[in-house]
Write an enzyme that holds these catalytic residues in place. Structure first.
Site, PDB file in Angstrom:
ATOM      1  N   TYR A   2      -1.366  -8.943   7.794  1.00 38.74           N
ATOM      2  CA  TYR A   2      -2.171  -8.832   8.063  1.00 38.74           C
ATOM      3  C   TYR A   2      -1.966 -10.849   8.539  1.00 38.74           C
ATOM      4  O   TYR A   2      -3.210 -10.766   8.737  1.00 38.74           O
ATOM      5  CB  TYR A   2      -4.412  -8.700   6.973  1.00 38.74           C
ATOM      6  CG  TYR A   2      -4.326  -7.324   7.250  1.00 38.74           C
ATOM      7  CD1 TYR A   2      -3.474  -6.286   8.080  1.00 38.74           C
ATOM      8  CD2 TYR A   2      -5.060  -7.060   6.356  1.00 38.74           C
ATOM      9  CE1 TYR A   2      -4.078  -5.461   7.937  1.00 38.74           C
ATOM     10  CE2 TYR A   2      -5.370  -5.903   6.150  1.00 38.74           C
ATOM     11  CZ  TYR A   2      -4.980  -4.678   7.369  1.00 38.74           C
ATOM     12  OH  TYR A   2      -5.739  -3.224   6.927  1.00 38.74           O
TER      13      TYR A   2
ATOM     14  N   ASP B 218       0.422  -1.238  -0.220  1.00 37.41           N
ATOM     15  CA  ASP B 218      -0.267  -0.373  -0.175  1.00 37.41           C
ATOM     16  C   ASP B 218       0.996   1.199  -0.203  1.00 37.41           C
ATOM     17  O   ASP B 218       0.800   2.152  -0.198  1.00 37.41           O
ATOM     18  CB  ASP B 218      -0.874  -0.260   1.451  1.00 37.41           C
ATOM     19  CG  ASP B 218      -2.630   0.918   1.266  1.00 37.41           C
ATOM     20  OD1 ASP B 218      -1.795   1.446   0.256  1.00 37.41           O
ATOM     21  OD2 ASP B 218      -2.517   0.815   2.683  1.00 37.41           O
TER      22      ASP B 218
ATOM     23  N   THR C   1      -1.340 -11.370   3.224  1.00 36.74           N
ATOM     24  CA  THR C   1       0.103 -12.229   3.482  1.00 36.74           C
ATOM     25  C   THR C   1       0.830 -11.604   3.971  1.00 36.74           C
ATOM     26  O   THR C   1       1.958 -12.560   4.155  1.00 36.74           O
ATOM     27  CB  THR C   1       0.110 -13.470   2.298  1.00 36.74           C
ATOM     28  OG1 THR C   1       0.965 -12.415   2.455  1.00 36.74           O
ATOM     29  CG2 THR C   1      -0.913 -14.179   1.996  1.00 36.74           C
TER      30      THR C   1
END
Ligand code: AR6
Length: 167
Positions: free
Chosen positions: A121, A34, A118
């Site tokens: 999180y 992100d 993965t």
């Protein structure tokens, strides 16, 4: 190339119609992939994401690609792993399915995914890879435009896990 392929690389560098971002429910950026996508796309991406006022886990939203080679960025918050009895499998499948639906609706032919959930999180890798590849293959059977999906894996372990689910 086969309709689903697995490569090792950096998703911010991939020239496809849409890349998918493993976001969080605020859609306002974070670490991992992100953060890398936001840095590479440039600050205008924040303005575009702000307008959504967040997104629920497993749902997806689309923006332009700004400074990225990809035309679109599809943002989806994957599930946080809480042991597996909290709907995590279905929510992860929803992230892949809803991202692909949105890509198809925007006439995208080529789509690239990171390994959603993965990293931070903590979704177990093999289990996530199985769900991802199955959901992508099922979607391709009914897609109108999407005809090539690439899993872009950042490290060898992730690459091996997705590769082993292909056949
Ligand atoms: N290209 C492709 N894959 C990448 C890249 C890259 N440039 N960078 C990292 N990865 P994560 P999550 C891999 O933690 O588990 C963020 O803070 C990484 O090695 O990015 O869904 C969000 O804002 C791993 O294999 O996503 C959320 O708060 C995979 O991408 C939270 O993290 C996913 O790891 C989402 O956690």
């Amino acid at each position: 190339m086969p309709p689903v392929n697995v490569i090792k690389g950096d998703i911010t560098k991939i020239k496809v119609d849409a890349i998918v971002n493993a976001a969080n429910t605020t859609l306002m950026g974070g670490g991992g992939v992100d953060g890398a996508i936001h840095r590479a796309a440039g600050p205008a991406l924040y303005g575009a994401c702000e307008k959504f006022h967040g997104c629920r886990t497993g749902e997806a939203r689309i923006t332009g690609g700004f400074n990225l080679p990809a035309k679109f960025i599809i943002h989806t918050p994957g599930p946080i792993w809480h042991g597996g009895d909290n709907g995590e499998d279905q929510l992860l499948a929803n992230s892949y399915h809803n991202s692909l639906r949105l890509a198809d609706k925007h006439l995208c032919r080529t789509v690239a995914f990171p390994s959603i959930s993965t990293g931070v999180y903590a979704f177990p890798l093999e289990r996530a890879a199985k769900i991802a590849i199955k959901t992508i293959k099922d979607f391709l059977l009914t897609a109108n435009y999407v005809d090539q999906v690439t899993m872009v894996c950042f490290d060898d372990k992730t690459f091996a896990a997705y590769q082993s689910q292909l056949y």
